[in-house]
Design an enzyme around this catalytic site. Sequence first.
Site, PDB file in Angstrom:
ATOM      1  N   ASP A 169       1.232  -0.950  -0.168  1.00 31.30           N
ATOM      2  CA  ASP A 169       0.191   0.131   0.089  1.00 31.30           C
ATOM      3  C   ASP A 169       1.007   1.422  -0.415  1.00 31.30           C
ATOM      4  O   ASP A 169       1.806   1.048   0.287  1.00 31.30           O
ATOM      5  CB  ASP A 169      -1.040  -0.093   1.064  1.00 31.30           C
ATOM      6  CG  ASP A 169      -2.282   1.164   1.220  1.00 31.30           C
ATOM      7  OD1 ASP A 169      -2.168   1.594   0.341  1.00 31.30           O
ATOM      8  OD2 ASP A 169      -2.579   1.018   2.236  1.00 31.30           O
ATOM      9  N   ASP A 191      -3.337   7.574  -3.133  1.00 33.47           N
ATOM     10  CA  ASP A 191      -4.678   8.463  -3.519  1.00 33.47           C
ATOM     11  C   ASP A 191      -5.556   9.016  -2.697  1.00 33.47           C
ATOM     12  O   ASP A 191      -4.286   9.497  -1.782  1.00 33.47           O
ATOM     13  CB  ASP A 191      -5.991   7.069  -3.922  1.00 33.47           C
ATOM     14  CG  ASP A 191      -6.018   6.499  -2.396  1.00 33.47           C
ATOM     15  OD1 ASP A 191      -4.574   5.473  -2.028  1.00 33.47           O
ATOM     16  OD2 ASP A 191      -7.353   6.817  -1.203  1.00 33.47           O
ATOM     17  N   CYS A 228     -14.929 -24.170  17.636  1.00 35.10           N
ATOM     18  CA  CYS A 228     -13.600 -24.398  16.058  1.00 35.10           C
ATOM     19  C   CYS A 228     -12.628 -25.679  16.301  1.00 35.10           C
ATOM     20  O   CYS A 228     -12.709 -25.803  18.110  1.00 35.10           O
ATOM     21  CB  CYS A 228     -13.067 -23.276  16.338  1.00 35.10           C
ATOM     22  SG  CYS A 228     -11.732 -23.139  14.601  1.00 35.10           S
ATOM     23  N   CYS A 273      -9.623 -25.895  14.031  1.00 35.28           N
ATOM     24  CA  CYS A 273      -8.545 -24.937  14.232  1.00 35.28           C
ATOM     25  C   CYS A 273      -7.415 -25.843  15.500  1.00 35.28           C
ATOM     26  O   CYS A 273      -7.831 -25.844  15.880  1.00 35.28           O
ATOM     27  CB  CYS A 273      -8.030 -23.615  13.686  1.00 35.28           C
ATOM     28  SG  CYS A 273      -7.895 -22.566  15.409  1.00 35.28           S
ATOM     29  N   CYS A 291      -7.208 -24.323  18.432  1.00 29.34           N
ATOM     30  CA  CYS A 291      -8.826 -24.563  19.594  1.00 29.34           C
ATOM     31  C   CYS A 291      -8.868 -25.824  20.222  1.00 29.34           C
ATOM     32  O   CYS A 291      -9.340 -25.841  21.107  1.00 29.34           O
ATOM     33  CB  CYS A 291     -10.191 -24.317  18.419  1.00 29.34           C
ATOM     34  SG  CYS A 291     -10.273 -21.501  18.520  1.00 29.34           S
TER      35      CYS A 291
END
Length: 576
Positions: free
Chosen positions: A90, A124, A275, A277, A280
């Site tokens: 960015d 911008d 969860c 994952c 977890c």
Amino acid sequence: MLEFELRDRDAGARLGRLTVKGKRIETPLFLPVYNPNIPVITPREMRETYGFEAVMTNAYIIYRHEHLRVRALEEGVHSLLGFDGVVFTDSGAYQTFRARLELSQAEIVRFQEEIGVDVGVMLDSPSRGESYDECKRSVLETADRGEEWSRLRTEGRAAWEGVIQGGAYRELLELSCTLMSRLEFDIYAVGVPPKYWMSYDFEAIAVQGLTCRMGIPPEKPLHAFGMGNPIVLPLLAAIGYDIFDSASYAIYARDGRYMTEWGVKRVEELDYLPCSCPVCVKTDARELKEMTEDERIHLLARHNLYMIRREVNAIKQAIRENSLWELVQERARAHPNILRALIRVLEDGWSYLRRVDPVRKRSALFYSGRETLLRPELRRALERVRERLGCVKIPSALSETYPFGQSVLEPGILEFDGRRYSDLERVRIIADYQFGPGVGLRLIPDDARIEKSRKTGRIRRIWLDDVLIAALRPGDGFLSLHIEGGLRLKEALEPPRYRVYLADAPKLLDAVKSGGDVFSKFVAKCDPLIIPKEEVLVVNMNDRLLAVGQALLAGFEMGRFRRGVAVKVRKGVEEW
């Protein structure tokens, strides 16, 4: 510098492939934002553990810190980050909300090129979205900076993103799209004012995205700056966003917030971790609450990134299955603002979505609320019944044709006429519904022979003597043309209806006549009303049939994409 091709699609979403500097990445693409001053999760871990092939960092932040700037200039940004995938940077424009930038656009463009970024962003003039006048000033200043960028950049050193401004004002967004589309950016990004995502104003965010998708060239990817809440990603993908970026995984972790597919929860609200994952399964809610702040941030950030990755993969799988609208409708039940945004998209985006949402799909259409009745595939089908067949009720001849035969809806939504049709009447009605009024009679003559399956009794093929005209697809009830059918359809329809014209290049024409697919860059012109997954006729510039096949791009997109297939050819005339 950057090439983009579509591989599959559903709703307004595009499962595509970006190629930049020889590296390939898939869309929809999520870019975890990495701040080298706050290394919660390293880019190397993002790639090796989570499978992210692209990341985003801030060139301005790197420039401001001397030790980072020197390393980046000496070694390159990939070495600085320890990441060999695709690096987006960015420009730092967002930092103007906090303080004045120390760099001009000339300096930040040159710096991004010098550190070897793969994809950079122009500088911008961002908008806070406070008023019409403030947004208009942002649009005009950004357009001026875009013109400046076009004089500053060195062609071939990086791919570049141009930024669309305008807040949620459609008139200003359309103006910004017009001004910025004149410049040779590889990707267009939408500047989402912070107040929209901070207040969960998903309707404003959706209006922005939809307007921009309709306003920029279709072959250009669309990037949503700062969008990292999993519950809104399916809707934004369905609108047509191809790229997202956010540091939300780390920001939410520092604020003690835990991501789920139905919303974000504070750690203190959790009694269980819903969860599975890797984070977890090794801890529980009580342990998470009792950790030190640094330990909790460490684990929450990793869980959140797993959650984002899971949602992006769910979006891609839904596109493959043509069930993205179902996923969006499911997520819309997580927050009333998403449901309102979805309804707004379906209402305001009808003219666009009817042109890009595939005409037939791999999965059924399921009712989940009143927004289902606004779905483009259902509205378009009912419109065809009225306009092409001249009927108020749906002919029962279409009872196995998509979406009528593949829908699970509330009683009374689909009203069939209840008539019994002969096999010949049935296939002619399907042809009229599929290609236009009067086509069925000319495509399928009285002496056609209709072949049925011995096992199921369903219609399978339509013959004229020993020549195959078409087959009836068992999954969606549409006609798949063969060469005789293509010749008869061409005679039944005035040019350019359902035609894709190829440039007069002998080797190209010979390849297609032999069954080769049609690549978008070779399309000279075509029927702009073609919808993805429709049957089409591939012809030369003299309207001579070369092949029949299925469109993968919408008619208005063909010839615009410089890579990828426009028509999947089923049969070439030399194979007949």
